[in-house]
Motif scaffolding. Structure first.
Motif, PDB file in Angstrom:
ATOM      1  N   GLY A 120      38.192  36.864  54.739  1.00  0.00           N
ATOM      2  CA  GLY A 120      39.200  37.586  53.907  1.00  0.00           C
ATOM      3  C   GLY A 120      39.949  36.714  52.942  1.00  0.00           C
ATOM      4  N   ILE A 121      39.794  35.507  52.852  1.00  0.00           N
ATOM      5  CA  ILE A 121      40.447  34.836  51.827  1.00  0.00           C
ATOM      6  C   ILE A 121      40.383  35.177  50.453  1.00  0.00           C
ATOM      7  CG2 ILE A 121      40.814  32.405  50.801  1.00  0.00           C
ATOM      8  CD1 ILE A 121      40.006  31.286  53.566  1.00  0.00           C
ATOM      9  N   GLY A 122      41.656  35.440  49.784  1.00  0.00           N
ATOM     10  CA  GLY A 122      41.482  35.944  48.435  1.00  0.00           C
ATOM     11  C   GLY A 122      41.439  37.309  48.171  1.00  0.00           C
ATOM     12  N   SER A 123      41.519  38.187  49.249  1.00  0.00           N
ATOM     13  CA  SER A 123      41.490  39.809  49.495  1.00  0.00           C
ATOM     14  C   SER A 123      42.443  40.026  48.413  1.00  0.00           C
ATOM     15  CB  SER A 123      41.212  40.278  50.704  1.00  0.00           C
ATOM     16  OG  SER A 123      42.416  39.974  51.162  1.00  0.00           O
ATOM     17  N   THR A 124      43.681  39.602  48.393  1.00  0.00           N
ATOM     18  CA  THR A 124      44.700  40.380  47.439  1.00  0.00           C
ATOM     19  C   THR A 124      44.422  40.047  46.154  1.00  0.00           C
ATOM     20  OG1 THR A 124      45.825  38.109  47.600  1.00  0.00           O
ATOM     21  CG2 THR A 124      46.399  39.699  49.437  1.00  0.00           C
ATOM     22  N   LEU A 125      43.319  39.360  45.571  1.00  0.00           N
ATOM     23  CA  LEU A 125      43.030  39.126  44.236  1.00  0.00           C
ATOM     24  C   LEU A 125      42.256  40.394  43.485  1.00  0.00           C
ATOM     25  CD1 LEU A 125      41.686  35.589  44.377  1.00  0.00           C
ATOM     26  CD2 LEU A 125      44.253  36.537  43.711  1.00  0.00           C
ATOM     27  N   GLY A 126      41.854  41.388  44.358  1.00  0.00           N
ATOM     28  CA  GLY A 126      41.295  42.566  43.818  1.00  0.00           C
ATOM     29  C   GLY A 126      39.814  42.872  44.248  1.00  0.00           C
ATOM     30  N   GLU A 127      39.359  43.950  43.605  1.00  0.00           N
ATOM     31  CA  GLU A 127      38.049  44.120  43.963  1.00  0.00           C
ATOM     32  C   GLU A 127      36.946  42.932  43.734  1.00  0.00           C
ATOM     33  OE1 GLU A 127      36.764  46.745  40.049  1.00  0.00           O
ATOM     34  OE2 GLU A 127      36.728  47.610  42.106  1.00  0.00           O
ATOM     35  N   ASN A 128      37.234  42.211  42.863  1.00  0.00           N
ATOM     36  CA  ASN A 128      36.339  41.125  42.470  1.00  0.00           C
ATOM     37  C   ASN A 128      36.515  39.615  43.143  1.00  0.00           C
ATOM     38  OD1 ASN A 128      34.657  42.738  40.671  1.00  0.00           O
ATOM     39  ND2 ASN A 128      36.179  42.399  38.999  1.00  0.00           N
ATOM     40  N   PHE A 129      37.305  39.836  44.268  1.00  0.00           N
ATOM     41  CA  PHE A 129      37.747  38.488  45.069  1.00  0.00           C
ATOM     42  C   PHE A 129      36.729  37.701  45.242  1.00  0.00           C
ATOM     43  CE2 PHE A 129      36.856  41.299  48.449  1.00  0.00           C
ATOM     44  CZ  PHE A 129      36.870  40.435  49.602  1.00  0.00           C
ATOM     45  N   ILE A 130      35.531  38.186  45.762  1.00  0.00           N
ATOM     46  CA  ILE A 130      34.359  37.313  46.168  1.00  0.00           C
ATOM     47  C   ILE A 130      34.048  36.324  45.120  1.00  0.00           C
ATOM     48  CG2 ILE A 130      32.020  37.252  46.994  1.00  0.00           C
ATOM     49  CD1 ILE A 130      32.368  39.964  48.237  1.00  0.00           C
ATOM     50  N   GLY A 131      33.749  37.156  43.799  1.00  0.00           N
ATOM     51  CA  GLY A 131      33.560  36.290  42.681  1.00  0.00           C
ATOM     52  C   GLY A 131      34.699  35.248  42.256  1.00  0.00           C
ATOM     53  N   ILE A 132      35.839  35.642  42.291  1.00  0.00           N
ATOM     54  CA  ILE A 132      36.861  34.771  41.940  1.00  0.00           C
ATOM     55  C   ILE A 132      36.943  33.720  42.989  1.00  0.00           C
ATOM     56  CG2 ILE A 132      39.392  34.672  41.866  1.00  0.00           C
ATOM     57  CD1 ILE A 132      39.346  37.614  40.815  1.00  0.00           C
ATOM     58  N   SER A 133      36.654  33.952  44.108  1.00  0.00           N
ATOM     59  CA  SER A 133      37.019  32.955  45.301  1.00  0.00           C
ATOM     60  C   SER A 133      35.571  31.757  45.149  1.00  0.00           C
ATOM     61  CB  SER A 133      36.911  33.596  46.680  1.00  0.00           C
ATOM     62  OG  SER A 133      37.908  34.244  46.834  1.00  0.00           O
ATOM     63  N   ALA A 134      34.489  32.294  44.935  1.00  0.00           N
ATOM     64  CA  ALA A 134      33.493  31.506  44.299  1.00  0.00           C
ATOM     65  C   ALA A 134      33.838  30.639  43.132  1.00  0.00           C
ATOM     66  CB  ALA A 134      32.117  32.364  44.076  1.00  0.00           C
ATOM     67  N   PHE A 135      34.312  31.386  42.443  1.00  0.00           N
ATOM     68  CA  PHE A 135      34.670  30.411  40.944  1.00  0.00           C
ATOM     69  C   PHE A 135      35.917  29.383  41.429  1.00  0.00           C
ATOM     70  CE2 PHE A 135      37.920  29.863  37.684  1.00  0.00           C
ATOM     71  CZ  PHE A 135      37.188  29.557  36.859  1.00  0.00           C
ATOM     72  N   MET A 136      36.742  29.575  42.103  1.00  0.00           N
ATOM     73  CA  MET A 136      37.537  28.542  42.502  1.00  0.00           C
ATOM     74  C   MET A 136      37.023  27.631  43.195  1.00  0.00           C
ATOM     75  SD  MET A 136      40.246  29.718  41.141  1.00  0.00           S
ATOM     76  CE  MET A 136      41.747  28.522  41.798  1.00  0.00           C
ATOM     77  N   GLY A 137      36.072  27.883  44.370  1.00  0.00           N
ATOM     78  CA  GLY A 137      35.378  26.820  44.876  1.00  0.00           C
ATOM     79  C   GLY A 137      34.455  25.948  43.898  1.00  0.00           C
ATOM     80  N   ALA A 138      33.957  26.583  43.296  1.00  0.00           N
ATOM     81  CA  ALA A 138      33.076  25.732  42.304  1.00  0.00           C
ATOM     82  C   ALA A 138      33.719  24.742  41.497  1.00  0.00           C
ATOM     83  CB  ALA A 138      32.120  26.666  41.318  1.00  0.00           C
ATOM     84  N   LEU A 139      35.075  25.153  40.779  1.00  0.00           N
ATOM     85  CA  LEU A 139      35.925  24.423  39.962  1.00  0.00           C
ATOM     86  C   LEU A 139      36.594  23.341  40.905  1.00  0.00           C
ATOM     87  CD1 LEU A 139      36.447  24.510  37.002  1.00  0.00           C
ATOM     88  CD2 LEU A 139      38.600  25.596  37.372  1.00  0.00           C
TER      89      LEU A 139
END
Length: 348
Positions: A120-139
Motif C-alpha cells: 500500500g505504499i504510495g496509495s495516497t497518490l491517487g488511482e495511478n499510485f502503482i505506476g507512480i511508485s514504479a516510476f519512483m523506483g526506476a528513477l
C-alpha cells in the motif's frame, strides 16, 4: 559498413510509410473491425470541424478516438522510447547485450510496483499510485547506480554495468521477500499482470504529458550522436580527442532513466524492445548513431503497434499481455540474429 546519406533518406521515408500503414491498420482492426472510410470521416470531423460524435457514429467515435488512437500513440511513444534507450544504454556501457533494464531500472520499477500493490505504499497518490511508485523506483535506482559507480573513483562503463547488476539483484530479492510474506493473492495476481505490460491504460491526458517528454528526450539524445559514436571507441581514444566521457555517461543515463521511468508509469514493464531493435537496425545500417537513433525509433514504434494489435486480436474477447508476446517473438529472433550477426559493435 555504415549506410550512405541517400540510402538513409530513402529508408527513413519507407519507415515513415510503414509507421503510417501500421497506425491505420491498428485503428481498423480489433474485436470490432472498422472500415478505413469511416475512420477517415471520424478523424476529419473531429480535427477539422470539431464534431466529436453524433447518433450515427457515436459508438465508432468512442472506439476510434477514445480507445484505439490513444493506445496506438502510446505504443509509438513506448516503442520509440525503449528502442532509443536501448541504443544509448549499449553505447554507455559499451556492451551489445545491454538494454534499458540492464542497469537495474527494471528491477527498481518492479520493486516500486510490488511495494505499492502489496504494502500500500504510495496509495495516497491517487488511482495511478502503482505506476507512480514504479516510476519512483526506476528513477531512484538510476541515481543509486550513478552514486555507487562513482565511489572510489570516476564512473566508467564497467563500474556502471556492475553497479546496475548488483542493484538489480538487491531489488529482485526485496520484491521476492515482499511477495513471499504477503498474504494477498489478488494483489500478487495484479502485480504479475502489471509487470507483463499493457497499453490499455492509454488516454489523452496521459499522452499530453508523455508525448512531449519522449520527443524532447529522443531529440536530445539524437543531437549527441557524435559523443555516442565516440563512446564505442573507448575512454582512452576520447581523452586524446579532448572529451571526458564520464560527464556524458551520467547525463545520458539520467535522460534514459527519465524516459524509462515515464514509460514504466504509462505501460508497465516491457523488456526486450530495447535489446532487439538496436541489434536489428545495426544489421541494416551500421553503427553510426546519427542514423541509428532515428531508424531505431521508427522501427521500434511500428514494432510495438503491430505487437499491440496482435495482443488485441489473438484471443477473442480477451487481451494477451504485450510483454508476453514481445518475449515470445523477441527471444527466438534475437538468438537468430546472434547466429547470423553481420555487423561489429564498437571499434572492433
Amino acid at each position: 559498413m555504415n549506410i550512405t546519406k541517400n540510402k538513409f533518406i530513402l529508408l527513413f521515408l519507407c519507415l515513415i510509410l510503414l509507421l503510417i500503414a501500421s497506425f491505420f491498420l491498428a485503428l481498423s482492426y480489433g474485436n470490432a473491425q472498422i472500415p478505413l472510410d469511416s475512420i477517415a470521416d471520424i478523424v476529419i470531423n473531429h480535427l477539422v470541424y470539431g464534431i466529436k460524435s453524433n447518433d450515427e457514429n457515436g459508438a465508432l467515435y468512442d472506439i476510434i478516438w477514445l480507445l484505439r488512437m490513444p493506445r496506438i500513440i502510446l505504443a509509438i511513444c513506448v516503442g520509440a522510447g525503449l528502442s532509443v534507450c536501448g541504443v544509448v544504454m549499449q553505447a554507455i556501457v559499451k556492451n551489445p547485450l545491454a538494454d534499458p533494464y540492464i542497469l537495474g531500472i527494471s528491477s527498481g520499477a518492479s520493486l516500486g510496483a510490488t511495494a505499492a500493490v502489496l504494502l500500500g505504499i504510495g496509495s495516497t497518490l491517487g488511482e495511478n499510485f502503482i505506476g507512480i511508485s514504479a516510476f519512483m523506483g526506476a528513477l531512484g535506482i538510476s541515481f543509486l547506480v550513478l552514486f555507487i559507480a562513482n565511489l572510489g573513483g570516476p564512473a566508467n562503463s564497467v563500474k556502471l554495468l556492475l553497479a546496475g547488476m548488483a542493484l538489480s539483484a538487491i531489488c529482485s530479492a526485496f520484491s521476492s521477500f515482499i511477495v513471499y510474506f504477503a498474504n494477498n493473492m489478488e494483489g500478487i495476481q495484479t502485480i504479475t499482470y502489471w509487470l507483463m505490460g499493457s497499453l490499455a491504460g492509454a488516454n489523452w491526458p496521459l499522452l499530453s504529458k508523455l508525448v512531449p517528454l519522449i520527443l524532447i528526450c529522443i531529440f536530445l539524445l539524437w543531437s549527441q550522436a557524435k559523443i555516442l559514436n565516440l563512446m564505442l571507441l573507448g575512454d582512452d581514444t576520447a581523452i586524446t580527442l579532448g572529451y571526458n566521457l564520464q560527464i556524458y555517461r551520467q547525463s545520458y543515463l539520467l535522460i534514459t532513466s527519465l524516459m524509462i521511468g515515464t514509460i514504466v508509469y504509462a505501460s508497465g514493464v516491457l523488456g526486450f524492445v530495447g535489446l532487439l531493435i538496436p541489434h536489428l537496425v545495426r544489421m541494416l545500417i551500421g553503427t553510426d548513431h546519427k542514423y541509428l537513433i532515428p531508424v531505431s525509433a521508427l522501427i521500434g514504434a511500428s514494432f510495438l503497434i503491430v505487437c499491440d494489435l496482435c495482443c488485441r486480436i489473438i484471443l477473442p474477447r480477451a487481451e494477451l499481455p504485450i510483454g508476453l508476446l514481445i518475449s515470445l517473438i523477441g527471444a527466438p529472433t534475437f538468438i537468430y540474429m546472434m547466429i547470423r550477426k553481420t555487423y561489429s559493435f564498437g571499434s572492433k
